[in-house]
Each structure stands twice: as C-alpha cells, then as structure tokens.
Design a protein around this motif. Structure first.
Motif, PDB file in Angstrom:
ATOM      1  N   ASP A 137       0.838  -1.187   0.000  1.00  0.00           N
ATOM      2  CA  ASP A 137       0.000   0.000   0.000  1.00  0.00           C
ATOM      3  C   ASP A 137       0.881   1.247   0.000  1.00  0.00           C
ATOM      4  O   ASP A 137       2.103   1.178   0.013  1.00  0.00           O
ATOM      5  N   TRP A 138       0.234   2.395   0.019  1.00  0.00           N
ATOM      6  CA  TRP A 138       0.965   3.666  -0.063  1.00  0.00           C
ATOM      7  C   TRP A 138       1.919   3.801   1.111  1.00  0.00           C
ATOM      8  O   TRP A 138       3.008   4.317   0.981  1.00  0.00           O
ATOM      9  N   GLN A 139       1.478   3.352   2.283  1.00  0.00           N
ATOM     10  CA  GLN A 139       2.267   3.551   3.479  1.00  0.00           C
ATOM     11  C   GLN A 139       3.576   2.763   3.446  1.00  0.00           C
ATOM     12  O   GLN A 139       4.629   3.286   3.741  1.00  0.00           O
ATOM     13  N   SER A 140       3.469   1.494   3.039  1.00  0.00           N
ATOM     14  CA  SER A 140       4.661   0.660   3.083  1.00  0.00           C
ATOM     15  C   SER A 140       5.685   1.067   2.027  1.00  0.00           C
ATOM     16  O   SER A 140       6.831   0.673   2.047  1.00  0.00           O
ATOM     17  N   ARG A 141       5.258   1.887   1.127  1.00  0.00           N
ATOM     18  CA  ARG A 141       6.156   2.432   0.111  1.00  0.00           C
ATOM     19  C   ARG A 141       7.279   3.249   0.766  1.00  0.00           C
ATOM     20  O   ARG A 141       8.360   3.389   0.216  1.00  0.00           O
ATOM     21  N   ILE A 142       6.990   3.805   1.958  1.00  0.00           N
ATOM     22  CA  ILE A 142       7.996   4.583   2.683  1.00  0.00           C
ATOM     23  C   ILE A 142       9.311   3.814   2.764  1.00  0.00           C
ATOM     24  O   ILE A 142      10.384   4.359   2.561  1.00  0.00           O
TER      25      ILE A 142
ATOM     26  N   LEU B 133       0.018  16.289  -9.590  1.00  0.00           N
ATOM     27  CA  LEU B 133       1.365  16.504  -9.057  1.00  0.00           C
ATOM     28  C   LEU B 133       1.447  16.051  -7.599  1.00  0.00           C
ATOM     29  O   LEU B 133       2.453  15.484  -7.169  1.00  0.00           O
ATOM     30  N   HIS B 134       0.365  16.300  -6.864  1.00  0.00           N
ATOM     31  CA  HIS B 134       0.345  15.895  -5.463  1.00  0.00           C
ATOM     32  C   HIS B 134       0.455  14.371  -5.348  1.00  0.00           C
ATOM     33  O   HIS B 134       1.185  13.852  -4.509  1.00  0.00           O
ATOM     34  N   VAL B 135      -0.261  13.679  -6.217  1.00  0.00           N
ATOM     35  CA  VAL B 135      -0.216  12.210  -6.182  1.00  0.00           C
ATOM     36  C   VAL B 135       1.185  11.710  -6.541  1.00  0.00           C
ATOM     37  O   VAL B 135       1.726  10.808  -5.897  1.00  0.00           O
ATOM     38  N   ILE B 136       1.795  12.322  -7.545  1.00  0.00           N
ATOM     39  CA  ILE B 136       3.149  11.909  -7.934  1.00  0.00           C
ATOM     40  C   ILE B 136       4.125  12.195  -6.795  1.00  0.00           C
ATOM     41  O   ILE B 136       4.959  11.355  -6.435  1.00  0.00           O
ATOM     42  N   GLN B 137       3.970  13.362  -6.210  1.00  0.00           N
ATOM     43  CA  GLN B 137       4.874  13.771  -5.145  1.00  0.00           C
ATOM     44  C   GLN B 137       4.721  12.866  -3.908  1.00  0.00           C
ATOM     45  O   GLN B 137       5.710  12.413  -3.339  1.00  0.00           O
TER      46      GLN B 137
ATOM     47  N   ARG C  37       0.629   8.854   1.929  1.00  0.00           N
ATOM     48  CA  ARG C  37      -0.708   8.789   1.362  1.00  0.00           C
ATOM     49  C   ARG C  37      -1.108  10.154   0.794  1.00  0.00           C
ATOM     50  O   ARG C  37      -0.900  11.169   1.443  1.00  0.00           O
ATOM     51  N   PRO C  38      -1.683  10.189  -0.409  1.00  0.00           N
ATOM     52  CA  PRO C  38      -2.113  11.487  -0.951  1.00  0.00           C
ATOM     53  C   PRO C  38      -3.199  12.095  -0.065  1.00  0.00           C
ATOM     54  O   PRO C  38      -4.053  11.380   0.445  1.00  0.00           O
ATOM     55  N   GLN C  39      -3.139  13.397   0.126  1.00  0.00           N
ATOM     56  CA  GLN C  39      -4.189  14.086   0.879  1.00  0.00           C
ATOM     57  C   GLN C  39      -5.167  14.692  -0.124  1.00  0.00           C
ATOM     58  O   GLN C  39      -5.096  15.876  -0.440  1.00  0.00           O
ATOM     59  N   ILE C  40      -6.024  13.848  -0.634  1.00  0.00           N
ATOM     60  CA  ILE C  40      -7.020  14.296  -1.599  1.00  0.00           C
ATOM     61  C   ILE C  40      -8.349  14.338  -0.855  1.00  0.00           C
ATOM     62  O   ILE C  40      -8.819  13.317  -0.356  1.00  0.00           O
ATOM     63  N   SER C  41      -8.947  15.512  -0.786  1.00  0.00           N
ATOM     64  CA  SER C  41     -10.134  15.674   0.055  1.00  0.00           C
ATOM     65  C   SER C  41     -11.340  14.960  -0.540  1.00  0.00           C
ATOM     66  O   SER C  41     -11.466  14.824  -1.756  1.00  0.00           O
ATOM     67  N   SER C  42     -12.228  14.499   0.341  1.00  0.00           N
ATOM     68  CA  SER C  42     -13.450  13.849  -0.130  1.00  0.00           C
ATOM     69  C   SER C  42     -14.652  14.765   0.053  1.00  0.00           C
ATOM     70  O   SER C  42     -15.786  14.319   0.071  1.00  0.00           O
ATOM     71  N   ASP C  43     -14.396  16.072   0.211  1.00  0.00           N
ATOM     72  CA  ASP C  43     -15.479  17.039   0.419  1.00  0.00           C
ATOM     73  C   ASP C  43     -16.367  17.179  -0.810  1.00  0.00           C
ATOM     74  O   ASP C  43     -16.067  16.666  -1.874  1.00  0.00           O
TER      75      ASP C  43
END
Ligand code: SF4
Ligand code: SF4
Ligand code: SF4
Ligand code: SF4
Ligand code: SF4
Lengths: 378, 269
Positions: free
Chosen positions: B2-7, B160-164, B171-177
């Motif tokens: 997952d995104w986290q273990s990518r660290i 860009l945020h997702v790539i970064q 984990r990307p901080q993409i809002s669900s608002d």
C-alpha cells in the motif's frame, strides 16, 4: 457609553478617511454578483446604496428601490470570520538546502495590519465574541487569531432591514448592538432626510468620533432613531424563533432518535451550513511539497463536521452517515457548546437557513425534534 | 503493497534507480494526459525524479515494463481494452486511474443507456469494421486500482500531489469534500441560492477548487459523486424550487459522469 450624536452621510466618508489615516485597513459591504459581500473600502460610494435582500430557506434575492440607504440589507453570505480566521492560510514552509541538506523552516505570520469592520451587525459582533472563547480565552491561544483580533476596530450598524431568516432575538443579542463595538450607527431615512445616530463604546471609538466631529440629535431625530430600532426588534420577533428552552437535554435525549435519519433523507452533507456559520471554527491542515521533495508547505483551511475526512480515525470515518453528521453539527451548535463554552454556539443569524441549497431550517428541525420527543414521552 | 509501506522502499531507491512512470490510454479524449504535459514548470522536476518510460503522447520512445507507477486514462470500451488493461496491471506496481473516463466510464458511458448497434450504424460508413463493447466501464471494474483521481479533466495540482506523495511514500491528501466546501472557501455567493442556477456542487466530489462557480457557472459534476451523495434530495429541490423537468434532470446528471450519478425516481410532475 457616551450619548448618541448625529452624523450625516458625509461624516461617514470622514470616518473612512480618519481610519485610513490611522493605518486601518477598512472592510465593508459591497454588491458583487447579486449579493452583499465584504471587501476593502475607502469611499462610501462603494457601499450597496439602495440594495435590500429578501431571504428564506434556500433563497437569497437582492433588489434595489433606489433609496439612498447604505445599510439597507440584512446579511450577506460571507461572515467576518474570513478576516479573523481566513478560509485558507499557509502556516509554515520549509526548504532543504541542496548543498548542506539543512532544512530551514519559516513560519508565515499574519500581515499585522490593523483592521476595521464597517457595518457589522449585532449577531456578528456576538459571533466574534463566541469565537474569542475558542481562540483566545481557552487554555491554548491561537496566535494568528490573536494578532488579527488585537487592533480590530468595529463600526457596528443596528439593523433597519430584517429578513425572515433572522432570529437573533431567540439567541439573546440583537438586533440592536449593545456592547463589543467601538462605534455603533443607526441609519435613518425618513421624509427625504438621511442621517445616522452614532454612539461610541470604547476609548478608541470616542477619540475617532471626536476627530470626525458630530452634531446633536434633536428630540424628533431621537424619536426616528428609536422607531428604526424598535421596528427592527418587532420584525425579528415576528419571525419564526428558535425555542431554546431545555434545549441541551432535548438533544442529549435525542441522540438515538430516528429523526436524524429522516433529516439525512433531505440533507446533502454538503457543508454549506457550517461554511457560512460565523461561529463555526473547525479547520484541518494539509501538507504539500514540490516534486523534488525539497520544498514543503503546511496549509490550514476551514473544515466541516459534514465532511467524511473530518471524523477519520485510523481505518475509517467515525461519522460515516449523514444522519450522524447532521446530529453532530446541530447538537454541538445548540447543546454541547453550552457544556464546552457555557453558552450556545448559535447567534441566530440565519445564514445556515438561507444558504442551505435544499432549504433545511434549523428552527423547524428543532421544533420537529421537540414534537417527536414529546410524543415519545406520551 | 500500500501507499504507506512504500515509505520503506521509496527513499533508499530514489537516489540510484529512478522509479519508472508509464502513462496509458484507453477510451478517452487525451485531456487528462495533457494535464501532465500541462505541468510545464514542474515537468522537468518530474522527469528528474521519475524515468518517464512509457508516455506515447510525449515521446514515441517506449521502454519495457515492469513500471513502478502507471497512470491510466480512459475507460474500457473494446474487447482489446479488456485484454490490454490486464497486461497493464500485471506490469504495474502502482496503478492510478486518472479522470472521469477511467474512474467512472466517462461521457461515452452514455452508451450504457442505449443500444450500441444503433449508434454504430449512424456514425460509421462500414459498421462491420467496428469491434466494440456494449458498455463503457471504469478501470476499477476490471483490475485493482490503487488510487483514483477524478475530474474531466483531472486537476493538475492533484496529479502533481499524487506523484509527489508517491515519491515520498506517503498517502495522498485528496479531500473527499463536496465542491461546495471549496466554493465557500473561495467565498463565492452560492449560485443555487442567489441566482437559482441548477448546481451539482453539493453532490459532487471536490478537487477542482470550485472552478465553474468561480466563473459564475453552476457545477455540472465532472468530478463525479461525492461520499454520501444524496442525488434524490437535490433533484427533488430542483424539481420543486427551480421547476426542472425530468428530462432536464436526466441531462444534468448524465453529462460527464453518466454512469455514476444514479438517477433517483423523480416525483411525478
Ligand atoms: S447555526 Fe445558523 S443561525 Fe446559528 S449562528 Fe450559525 S449560521 Fe447563524
Ligand atoms: S439576525 Fe438580528 S442582528 Fe443579525 S442581521 Fe438579522 S436582525 Fe440583524
Ligand atoms: S443542512 Fe443543508 S447546508 Fe447543511 S449539509 Fe445539509 S444540505 Fe448542506
Ligand atoms: S454554487 Fe454550487 S458549488 Fe458553490 S456552494 Fe452553491 S451549490 Fe455548492
Ligand atoms: S465545478 Fe463541477 S463541473 Fe466544474 S470543474 Fe469542478 S467538478 Fe467539474
């Protein structure tokens, strides 16, 4: 409070000039895209002369009848909160030096300019007082809010035009501004005469009033002023009120009510109500950086209990359903706020009513909840 | 992973071997891929951090898989797509679907409500050459998708945020608002309330920073449904307060995300 004095329209321009000369950045009402919004002003021609709003649940309309009143509207969609706690602001940024790999962090400080609000209503002064509880008077102080709040100069205006969504009288302040201002105006336009009654309630206010100059109000002027203020009060009192009797217990008892689900059938969980509320204070932070990974920024922005991310604890949102989110919002605003801060979180401005895209009116919802719990008791 | 273990893996490897990026196209207009090319100022930085190994829109040079990060644009709409998406998935460690087509079927999912053979005979001179599926479906219906970016087109800042965040293993901080939240942060007087425009903002996923309302245009939902999407309540209001007819409501909901805003049963007129 000093005795009320008389200003004509020109005095108002003098006020703007005096405040400007004292280094204030003045914000006031103006008409933009069919609504009264707040923005920087330095001339009275920028004020929305002759414009009046009509509001009801889910609806806001402006019309102009050509009269010269400068404050003949009730409330626009924006609250002054945007100046004291901006919708978005950078908290800090950080940079890594390419050679040394050293990280420098720089905090973004508020601009530090003195602000003056022209045309703030009783309900809005009340709302700032409530936000002070949150950001200034608790155990932790928000330095950014404190810096903006520190030199704030308030020119309040007593309401002369009331809309159907106003219910400040239920919440204990308004429509006349009793305290918390530097200067307070009542606008009178009658029989072709157009003037203001002006009162000062602080040293700052008194000295500004002195510099601007003023005249004495005649007895007949005073009668006209009293009439404007009394008519406004009567108008708000005739509106649907929010019955606050025993409201804390009402909500605590209703935490499992099926009513929340019925509400959720209508509620869009869109967060408009919280975003327009002048006393809501929640925010979140996001971190972003550039692709090289050398620059970082942390931003703070308004958040809402209607958002899924708001109640996200590891693995998921605690308040996943719209029912639980609406319950959270209304219970906090009207009930548990009292436990937290010793008073209600609602000032009765009615913004959440007008600006709900599907016209959900908290006054009606509280009434329906009362009926429901009353029937349950029988 | 997952995104986290990518660290654990991203940081040590970032210096020596750059992660390989691939961009894939399915049924789409190319608009979302162009958002990547549109990142003029940041494109160089992207190329420094990632090996752009497969991106036909930008370069005809393509290298072999496997790829670390695959961006997939477009929906699955032909028998060939069905096979190709499986191959893309097999070669990709992380797969991010980008845009309304990839995450919801796109405008072309209008076909899902009609008989595709009726269209083919009208549009093409020799219908027999056309090999297509009856429906246009999102990537996630066919393979596991690690992250979805919405929008028609996507927002380049979100890309860009997702790539970064990928590069940093967070984990990307993409809002669900809802779109309304950004609309209000921009302090725009609501177009529904003050101008009676029919706006899908309250039921649409945020991400565009309320682009349309900022230009005095009601949202037409190109980011698709938001979490807890209450289409029934909004359309009931539009019917009763703005006098929208049933066909008008259908049209409103079926523009960009035709297959994802589920039409409720409307009240009788
Ligand atoms: S809850 Fe509604 S009426 Fe009360 S202060 Fe907030 S916006 Fe105004
Ligand atoms: S709620 Fe009261 S104070 Fe606020 S605008 Fe209405 S009448 Fe004025
Ligand atoms: S009460 Fe109205 S404004 Fe608030 S979240 Fe529900 S639908 Fe949106
Ligand atoms: S204009 Fe549209 S997006 Fe903006 S607040 Fe109103 S309904 Fe929401
Ligand atoms: S406002 Fe709505 S239609 Fe416009 S870009 Fe944003 S999501 Fe798409």
């Amino acid at each position: 409070m000093t005795e009320c004095r008389k200003w004509n329209v020109e005095h108002l321009q003098t006020l703007l000039d005096v405040l400007n000369a004292q280094g204030y950045c003045i914000y006031g009402p103006q008409l933009r895209s069919d609504a009264v919004v707040y923005g920087e002003i330095d001339a009275i021609e920028q004020l929305p002369a002759g414009w009046h709003d009509q509001q009801s649940a889910g609806s806001y309309r402006m019309d102009s009848d050509g009269d010269p009143q400068l404050f003949g509207y009730a409330l626009g969609p924006q609250s002054w909160r945007k100046y004291l706690q901006p919708p978005r602001e950078r908290l800090w940024s950080a940079k890594t030096n390419t050679d040394t790999q050293a990280i420098t962090v720089s905090e973004s400080k508020p601009a530090g300019k003195k602000m003056a609000f022209l045309g703030i209503r009783a309900c809005e002064v009340h709302a700032i007082d409530i936000q002070d509880d949150v950001f200034l008077n608790g155990t932790i102080q928000d330095n950014r809010y404190a810096a903006r709040r520190e030199n704030l100069f308030l020119v309040a205006v007593n309401c002369g035009h009331v809309v159907s969504t106003c219910f400040c009288t239920s919440m204990g302040e308004g429509p006349k501004v009793d305290a918390g201002f530097d200067l307070c105006l009542t606008e009178v336009y009658k029989n072709g005469e157009h003037f203001f009654a002006v009162a000062a309630a602080s040293d700052c206010g008194r000295s500004v009033l002195q510099v601007c100059g003023s005249a004495k109000l005649s007895e007949s002027d005073k009668r006209l002023v009293t009439k404007v203020e009394r008519d406004a009060r009567l108008a708000v009192e005739q509106n649907v009120q929010l019955n606050t009797e025993g409201i804390e217990q009402l909500f605590y008892n209703a935490s499992d009510s099926e009513y929340w689900q019925e509400l959720a059938d209508r509620c869009l969980s869109c967060a408009n109500c919280t975003m327009v509320c002048p006393s809501c204070f929640c925010s979140n932070t996001t971190d972003s950086g550039d692709v090289s990974g050398r620059k970082f920024e942390r931003w703070q922005q308004w958040d809402s209990c209607f958002s899924a991310d708001f109640s996200y604890l590891h693995g998921g949102s605690v308040r996943a359903s719209t029912a639980s989110r609406y319950r959270q919002w209304l219970s906090h605003k009207l009930a548990s706020w009292q436990q937290q801060f010793g008073r209600s979180g609602c000032v009765g401005c009615g913004r959440c009513v007008s600006w709900c895209p599907v016209g959900i009116d908290l006054r009606a919802e509280v009434q329906a909840l009362r009926l429901r719990s009353h029937n349950a008791d029988d | 992973m997952d995104w986290q273990s990518r660290i654990v893996t991203a940081i040590p490897t970032a210096m020596d071997t750059k992660p390989k990026l691939a961009v894939w196209k399915f049924a789409s207009c190319d608009g979302c891929q162009l958002s990547l090319l549109d990142c003029e100022d940041e494109l160089l930085a992207v190329a420094q951090q990632l090996d752009i190994a497969h991106f036909s829109e930008a370069s005809s040079q393509v290298s072999e898989g496997p790829f670390d990060l695959s961006l997939v644009e477009g929906s699955v709409s032909t028998p060939d797509d069905l096979e190709r998406i499986q191959k893309v998935r097999q070669q990709s460690r992380f797969l991010v679907s980008i845009g309304a087509c990839a995450s919801a079927g796109g405008i072309q999912a209008l076909r899902n409500y009609a008989d595709i053979s009726d269209y083919i005979s009208v549009v093409y001179a020799s219908p027999s050459y056309i090999s297509t599926l009856k429906t246009s479906t999102p990537i996630s219906q066919h393979v596991k998708v690690d992250f979805e970016l919405r929008g028609c087109p996507i927002d380049k800042h979100q890309l860009l945020h997702v790539i970064q965040t990928y590069l940093q293993g967070r984990r990307p901080q993409i809002s669900s608002d809802s779109v309304c939240v950004d609309c209000k942060r921009n302090q725009i007087p609501c177009l529904m309330v003050s101008q009676q425009q029919a706006c899908l903002g309250p039921i649409t996923h945020a991400g565009c920073d309320a682009l349309c309302p900022r230009f005095n245009r009601a949202c037409f939902g190109c980011f698709g449904p938001k979490n807890n999407c209450n289409t029934r309540s909004l359309t009931a209001w539009l019917q009763s307060e703005q006098a929208l007819s049933k066909p008008e409501l259908t049209r409103l909901l079926h523009t960009f995300n035709s297959d994802s805003f589920v039409e409720p049963e409307y009240a009788e007129e």
